[in-house]
Design an enzyme around this catalytic site. Sequence first.
Site, PDB file in Angstrom:
ATOM      1  N   LYS A 195       0.839  -1.203   0.000  1.00 65.08           N
ATOM      2  CA  LYS A 195       0.000   0.000   0.000  1.00 65.08           C
ATOM      3  C   LYS A 195       0.879   1.260   0.000  1.00 65.08           C
ATOM      4  CE  LYS A 195      -3.531  -2.705  -0.088  1.00 65.08           C
ATOM      5  NZ  LYS A 195      -4.316  -3.274   0.993  1.00 65.08           N
TER       6      LYS A 195
HETATM    7  C1  LIG Z   1      -5.202  -4.431   1.531  1.00 62.44           C
HETATM    8  C2  LIG Z   1      -6.695  -4.326   1.593  1.00 62.44           C
HETATM    9  C3  LIG Z   1      -7.432  -4.581   2.753  1.00 62.44           C
HETATM   10  C4  LIG Z   1      -6.854  -5.249   3.972  1.00 62.44           C
HETATM   11  O1  LIG Z   1      -5.756  -4.667   4.490  1.00 62.44           O
HETATM   12  P1  LIG Z   1      -4.729  -5.533   5.390  1.00 62.44           P
HETATM   13  O2  LIG Z   1      -3.912  -4.463   6.025  1.00 62.44           O
HETATM   14  O3  LIG Z   1      -3.958  -6.393   4.453  1.00 62.44           O
HETATM   15  O4  LIG Z   1      -5.514  -6.318   6.361  1.00 62.44           O
HETATM   16  C5  LIG Z   1      -8.788  -4.314   2.748  1.00 62.44           C
HETATM   17  N1  LIG Z   1      -9.406  -3.863   1.654  1.00 62.44           N
HETATM   18  C6  LIG Z   1      -8.755  -3.653   0.502  1.00 62.44           C
HETATM   19  C7  LIG Z   1      -9.508  -3.140  -0.681  1.00 62.44           C
HETATM   20  C8  LIG Z   1      -7.370  -3.890   0.435  1.00 62.44           C
HETATM   21  O5  LIG Z   1      -6.725  -3.702  -0.719  1.00 62.44           O
END
Ligand SMILES: *Cc1c(COP(=O)(O)O)cnc(C)c1O
Length: 398
Positions: A195
């Site tokens: 991210k």
């Molecule tokens: C990455 C992601 C999540 C979850 O995040 P984590 O930190 O990996 O638990 C939730 N929703 C979307 C759309 C994502 O891309």
Amino acid sequence: MPRLAIEGGSPVRASMLPYGRQAIDAADEQAVLGALGADFITTGPLVNRFETVFAERVGAKFAVAVSNGTAALHAAAFAAGIGPGDEVIVPTMTFAASANCVRYQGGTVVFVDVRDDTLNIDVDAVRNALTSKTRAIVAVDFAGHPSVTEELRSLARSRGLRLIEDAAHSLGATLDAKVVGSFADMTTFSFHPVKHITTGEGGMVTTNDSELASRLRRFRNHGITSTHFDREKVGSWHYEQIDLGYNYRLTDIQCALGLSQLAKLDRWVERRRAIAAKYDKAFVPLKAVRTPAVLEGADPSWHLYVIRLRLSLLNTDRGNIFRALRAENIGVNVHYIPVPWHPYYQKLGYTKGQWPVSEQAYEEMLSLPMFATMTDGDVDDVIAAVEKVLRAHQTPLP
Ligand SMILES: *Cc1c(COP(=O)(O)O)cnc(C)c1O
């Protein structure tokens, strides 16, 4: 025409370029080392500081740090009061966690289709899915394009529904010059390494509602009203558990990293936008490629750059294009398999074929490498490989 790597030719690049990756520098390492030497290595002063700086950056009154983006969604579903018998509307084109948070609370997921342009939730589909049991809507900012429009907000408001924005992809994105973080009742973020910024694992929920903020804070700490850090400060042992919460805390060590990463966000978003612009421009001559749509007033922050293949112009399918690009050492990916297609949801009784836009998009989509530290040479490699592979598979014009 150069021979494709998958057919024994030489690949466009010598080593695999991933679709996303973190960037950690010496300042990040120093920040983490500093936190490791402090008195509180889990809930200490850095949690508060990270929350304050983050809230300010996204224009929200409150930010609550949690252990990952999935915990952020779970906390939001809890704070929204979701329980058994409640229906929550979720788009099909997302990561499973956007829907799973409803199931954690015992609620029912009502999957709706997405718009064909942005692949964000379709407001007409939301309207058609409303029942007397609908309690909330989860809107996902697919690939980093804001999804919470005024139309969606007023629909939620007029029906008394809680609106949760899953902004795991859209940290730093803007809509009508306003940054994502306070459009919905609650907005959730993820700090997973792919991210925009990372804390290893980590997440955040932002809100302008003080009551929701205190519910979120309790939920990440077993449902308890105060933290160990608060009690140490006032020299008291007393606390009360009000709700059934979880241990979803983010550590001071991770918040130190988060603060250090956040300082680089503006630069990184700018770089992602420049890469997206370069891809857009390069793919104009490729008739078999649909580049991502950007609606007027939106400035996405490009967690992903997802192209769609015009399969009628190709003599093969997405799977073969995917494998051919991998052979060229371009780490393409697919986001996402429609969530109700997963065996867990199939067992719950969701049947394929009800979400034509996302189901068709799934057959066409490829995520190209997109991360802030990609060099111009990396971007050129991706463009060269896409051109090479698609030219080899274009159906000849009659
Ligand atoms: C990455 C992601 C999540 C979850 O995040 P984590 O930190 O990996 O638990 C939730 N929703 C979307 C759309 C994502 O891309």
